[in-house]
Write an enzyme that holds these catalytic residues in place. Structure first.
Site, short mmCIF file in Angstrom:
data_model
loop_
_atom_site.label_atom_id
_atom_site.label_comp_id
_atom_site.label_asym_id
_atom_site.label_seq_id
_atom_site.Cartn_x
_atom_site.Cartn_y
_atom_site.Cartn_z
CB ILE A 145 -4.29 -8.95 64.84
CG1 ILE A 145 -3.55 -10.09 65.64
CG2 ILE A 145 -5.83 -9.26 64.38
CD1 ILE A 145 -4.68 -10.06 66.84
CB CYS A 146 0.50 -7.25 62.20
SG CYS A 146 2.12 -6.87 62.56
CG LEU A 147 -0.71 -7.67 68.07
CD1 LEU A 147 -1.95 -8.80 69.10
CD2 LEU A 147 -0.92 -6.13 68.60
#
Length: 318
Positions: free
Chosen positions: A90-92
């Protein structure tokens, strides 16, 4: 077979310390490394209250690089939740997709709280983000309690402590929200700074970073639209310009012999005056064009006269 680690490694020391701190589960989160891999952790977080994820218990993986904590971890959700895509990094702002916003002072606990805090936010097309409807997310939250992880043997119904209404539980919720807000703000600030700094980085090489990796990256950016021949020509022109500036004071010395002056004349490109004439843009009227042509003719005549003078002087010297 028991895996052995270098106990002097900063990453190993840090991870062993964090494993001891997170050994006991709370009512909001829990994380521990796998028995055979200190650099892969499995975690469980509870969905934030008063949201579409309220009542959900979500499981995932955290893969840490050997350079941790100098580099960020990668976060992967294993439980369907409607906010983060299952089985995908995931892109955080706190994950491996954004190493520019990562801080070595952050920890795995920081990542867990960030996941909880980011769950109610909008995905906005980020990598691994989903925008399910509130009804779908509530259904997945209820279903998540039956999830069982074959990798670590965790059952979601038993992974966390029961929810309490104490101050510690409320404090964890507030901390998660505040952390998500701060990290989002930091990511926006860094992104704006990067967009402002990019034109300056591409304008020249006076402000290149000191490390070789950054120098190589900046050079690649500067020449990404330039052919190899053009790059070589640019470097040659830069060297010629610096040499011309270095030799300019010597040309004013009237005590030089004719042979030295001829040698210096050969070193200076004959196209210098031509380039100086060609630099102005011909965007004036017809009179300006005539003046430009006249200057060009005079410059060429001066060069021819200079050549003849030097040749006669050389013959006289012999």
């Amino acid at each position: 077979m028991e895996t052995r680690y270098n106990l002097k490694s900063p990453a190993v020391k840090r991870l062993m310390k964090e494993a001891a701190e997170l050994k006991d589960p709370t009512d909001h989160y829990h994380a521990q490394p796998l028995e055979d891999n200190l650099f892969e952790w499995h975690f469980t977080v509870r969905g934030p209250p008063d949201s579409d994820f309220d009542g959900g218990v979500y499981h995932g993986r955290i893969v840490l690089p050997p350079e941790y904590p100098m580099k960020p971890p990668s976060i992967i959700l294993l439980t369907a939740n409607g906010r983060f895509e299952v089985g995908k990094k995931i892109c955080l702002s706190i994950s491996g997709h954004h190493p520019e916003t990562w801080q070595p002072s952050w920890s795995i606990r920081t990542a867990l709280l960030a996941i909880i805090g980011f769950m109610p936010t909008k995905g906005e097309g980020a990598i691994g983000s989903l925008d399910y409807t509130p009804e779908e997310r509530r259904a997945l939250a209820k279903k998540s309690q039956d999830f069982y992880c074959e990798g670590c043997g965790s059952l979601m119904k038993e992974a966390l402590l029961p929810v309490t209404s104490g101050s510690a539980s409320s404090q964890a919720d507030k901390e998660a929200k505040e952390l998500a807000r701060q990290i989002s703000f930091k990511a926006e600030v860094n992104s704006s700074r990067k967009s402002v700094a990019e034109p300056a980085d591409l304008s020249g090489f006076n402000h290149l970073p000191s490390s070789p990796e950054h120098q190589q990256e900046s050079t690649t950016l500067a020449f990404q639209d330039t052919t190899p021949n053009e790059v070589s020509e640019n470097q040659t022109n830069s060297a010629s310009s610096s040499q011309e500036q270095h030799n300019q004071p010597a040309s004013n010395n009237t005590s030089m012999s004719p042979r030295q002056r001829r040698a210096q004349q050969r070193r200076v490109p004959t196209s210098t005056n031509f380039n100086q004439v060609q630099q102005p843009r011909v965007n004036t009227n017809h009179m300006g064009s005539n003046a430009l042509i006249l200057l060009l003719v005079l410059a060429l005549a001066a060069l021819i006269f200079r050549r003849i003078y030097l040749a006669n002087e050389y013959i006289f010297e012999l």
